[in-house]
Design an enzyme around this catalytic site. Sequence first.
Site, PDB file in Angstrom:
ATOM      1  N   GLY A  18       8.128  -6.103   0.198  1.00 25.61           N
ATOM      2  CA  GLY A  18       6.862  -6.809   0.001  1.00 25.61           C
ATOM      3  C   GLY A  18       6.103  -7.018   1.300  1.00 25.61           C
ATOM      4  O   GLY A  18       5.078  -7.704   1.326  1.00 25.61           O
ATOM      5  N   LYS A  19       6.590  -6.386   2.398  1.00 27.72           N
ATOM      6  CA  LYS A  19       5.956  -6.621   3.706  1.00 27.72           C
ATOM      7  C   LYS A  19       4.523  -6.095   3.762  1.00 27.72           C
ATOM      8  O   LYS A  19       3.639  -6.755   4.330  1.00 27.72           O
ATOM      9  CB  LYS A  19       6.802  -6.029   4.845  1.00 27.72           C
ATOM     10  CG  LYS A  19       6.999  -4.529   4.741  1.00 27.72           C
ATOM     11  CD  LYS A  19       8.041  -4.028   5.714  1.00 27.72           C
ATOM     12  CE  LYS A  19       8.214  -2.520   5.618  1.00 27.72           C
ATOM     13  NZ  LYS A  19       8.523  -2.003   4.255  1.00 27.72           N
ATOM     14  N   SER A  20       4.269  -4.900   3.162  1.00 28.62           N
ATOM     15  CA  SER A  20       2.910  -4.337   3.219  1.00 28.62           C
ATOM     16  C   SER A  20       1.938  -5.192   2.406  1.00 28.62           C
ATOM     17  O   SER A  20       0.819  -5.450   2.846  1.00 28.62           O
ATOM     18  CB  SER A  20       2.879  -2.905   2.678  1.00 28.62           C
ATOM     19  OG  SER A  20       3.660  -2.068   3.495  1.00 28.62           O
ATOM     20  N   HIS A  54      -1.851   3.127  -2.874  1.00 25.06           N
ATOM     21  CA  HIS A  54      -2.134   2.127  -1.843  1.00 25.06           C
ATOM     22  C   HIS A  54      -3.635   2.019  -1.589  1.00 25.06           C
ATOM     23  O   HIS A  54      -4.158   0.922  -1.428  1.00 25.06           O
ATOM     24  CB  HIS A  54      -1.418   2.475  -0.539  1.00 25.06           C
ATOM     25  CG  HIS A  54       0.037   2.125  -0.562  1.00 25.06           C
ATOM     26  ND1 HIS A  54       0.495   0.859  -0.781  1.00 25.06           N
ATOM     27  CD2 HIS A  54       1.149   2.885  -0.413  1.00 25.06           C
ATOM     28  CE1 HIS A  54       1.811   0.848  -0.752  1.00 25.06           C
ATOM     29  NE2 HIS A  54       2.244   2.071  -0.532  1.00 25.06           N
ATOM     30  N   ASP A  88       0.169   0.118   9.550  1.00 20.36           N
ATOM     31  CA  ASP A  88       1.289   0.240   8.611  1.00 20.36           C
ATOM     32  C   ASP A  88       1.773   1.701   8.639  1.00 20.36           C
ATOM     33  O   ASP A  88       1.066   2.575   8.151  1.00 20.36           O
ATOM     34  CB  ASP A  88       0.806  -0.169   7.222  1.00 20.36           C
ATOM     35  CG  ASP A  88       1.957  -0.405   6.242  1.00 20.36           C
ATOM     36  OD1 ASP A  88       3.107  -0.109   6.586  1.00 20.36           O
ATOM     37  OD2 ASP A  88       1.675  -0.888   5.140  1.00 20.36           O
TER      38      ASP A  88
HETATM   39  N1  LIG Z   1      -1.759   8.461   5.442  1.00 17.64           N
HETATM   40  C1  LIG Z   1      -1.880   7.334   4.739  1.00 17.64           C
HETATM   41  N2  LIG Z   1      -0.805   6.563   4.555  1.00 17.64           N
HETATM   42  C2  LIG Z   1      -0.943   5.423   3.856  1.00 17.64           C
HETATM   43  C3  LIG Z   1      -2.187   5.024   3.309  1.00 17.64           C
HETATM   44  N3  LIG Z   1      -1.997   3.860   2.655  1.00 17.64           N
HETATM   45  C4  LIG Z   1      -0.693   3.532   2.813  1.00 17.64           C
HETATM   46  N4  LIG Z   1      -0.046   4.467   3.517  1.00 17.64           N
HETATM   47  C5  LIG Z   1       1.354   4.476   3.932  1.00 17.64           C
HETATM   48  O1  LIG Z   1       2.188   3.928   2.918  1.00 17.64           O
HETATM   49  C6  LIG Z   1       3.328   3.309   3.530  1.00 17.64           C
HETATM   50  C7  LIG Z   1       3.668   1.965   2.887  1.00 17.64           C
HETATM   51  O2  LIG Z   1       3.936   2.134   1.545  1.00 17.64           O
HETATM   52  P1  LIG Z   1       5.397   2.092   0.861  1.00 17.64           P
HETATM   53  O3  LIG Z   1       6.249   3.144   1.481  1.00 17.64           O
HETATM   54  O4  LIG Z   1       5.155   2.164  -0.616  1.00 17.64           O
HETATM   55  O5  LIG Z   1       5.912   0.669   1.281  1.00 17.64           O
HETATM   56  P2  LIG Z   1       7.413   0.151   1.374  1.00 17.64           P
HETATM   57  O6  LIG Z   1       7.730   0.060   2.835  1.00 17.64           O
HETATM   58  O7  LIG Z   1       8.331   0.953   0.510  1.00 17.64           O
HETATM   59  O8  LIG Z   1       7.320  -1.246   0.659  1.00 17.64           O
HETATM   60  P3  LIG Z   1       6.897  -2.662   1.220  1.00 17.64           P
HETATM   61  O9  LIG Z   1       8.085  -3.251   1.906  1.00 17.64           O
HETATM   62  O10 LIG Z   1       6.541  -3.434  -0.037  1.00 17.64           O
HETATM   63  O11 LIG Z   1       5.754  -2.448   2.141  1.00 17.64           O
HETATM   64  C8  LIG Z   1       2.982   3.070   4.982  1.00 17.64           C
HETATM   65  O12 LIG Z   1       3.838   3.845   5.784  1.00 17.64           O
HETATM   66  C9  LIG Z   1       1.536   3.554   5.127  1.00 17.64           C
HETATM   67  O13 LIG Z   1       1.335   4.238   6.367  1.00 17.64           O
HETATM   68  C10 LIG Z   1      -3.326   5.867   3.534  1.00 17.64           C
HETATM   69  O14 LIG Z   1      -4.438   5.584   3.099  1.00 17.64           O
HETATM   70  N5  LIG Z   1      -3.107   7.013   4.262  1.00 17.64           N
END
Ligand SMILES: Nc1nc2c(ncn2[C@@H]2O[C@H](COP(=O)(O)OP(=O)(O)OP(=O)(O)O)[C@@H](O)[C@H]2O)c(=O)[nH]1
Length: 173
Positions: A18-20, A54, A88
């Site tokens: 849930g960090k993002s 996202h 992120d």
């Molecule tokens: N290239 C690109 N990457 C994106 C974009 N939006 C999100 N991301 C990537 O998506 C990743 C985060 O999503 P998840 O992998 O679903 O998150 P998670 O780490 O599994 O879950 P949380 O702990 O809830 O954040 C990050 O590494 C972002 O860089 C975008 O518009 N473009």
Amino acid sequence: MSIAFTRTQLILGGARSGKSGFAQRQAEGLPGALLYLATAQALDGEMDDRIERHRAERGARWQTHEAPLALAEAIAAHSRPETVLLIDCLTLWASNLLFAEADLTSAIDDLTAAIAAAPGKILLVSNEVGLGIVPDNALARRFRDMAGTINQAIARTVDSVVFVAAGLPLVLK
Ligand SMILES: Nc1nc2c(ncn2[C@@H]2O[C@H](COP(=O)(O)OP(=O)(O)OP(=O)(O)O)[C@@H](O)[C@H]2O)c(=O)[nH]1
């Protein structure tokens, strides 16, 4: 739930902790122009779908830029007194550096200097990767060490640090 914010904050957590989402809500609670700096690269269809989801969740208030390697340069290019930058995530940046065989020490120095010099607000998301068993191969161990080294350097640089587990924030700094 939001946490007091001054100018710079590191948000740590495990995968799907849930960090993002927490970082996004923190940013959306602040005044100013919202800029998302993504370090991920869409290398397959699953990642394409994830990125699409996202983007849809972020909505129209957000602008997105991609910076898989040149993060310090992206901060310098986009941070303004009125901007809120959400980066992120640092863990993927670490793996991009590893595969590019980049110099980690100078990349970290450049990133911490860019964060310190930026005129606007910055939130950075990173994984806490070292909590499981020791990986059985050298590359994974190197990656784990790099991720920890980056988290420590950024934690020293920013005003506040939050650890998110099960969607709940714990203030570390
Ligand atoms: N290239 C690109 N990457 C994106 C974009 N939006 C999100 N991301 C990537 O998506 C990743 C985060 O999503 P998840 O992998 O679903 O998150 P998670 O780490 O599994 O879950 P949380 O702990 O809830 O954040 C990050 O590494 C972002 O860089 C975008 O518009 N473009």
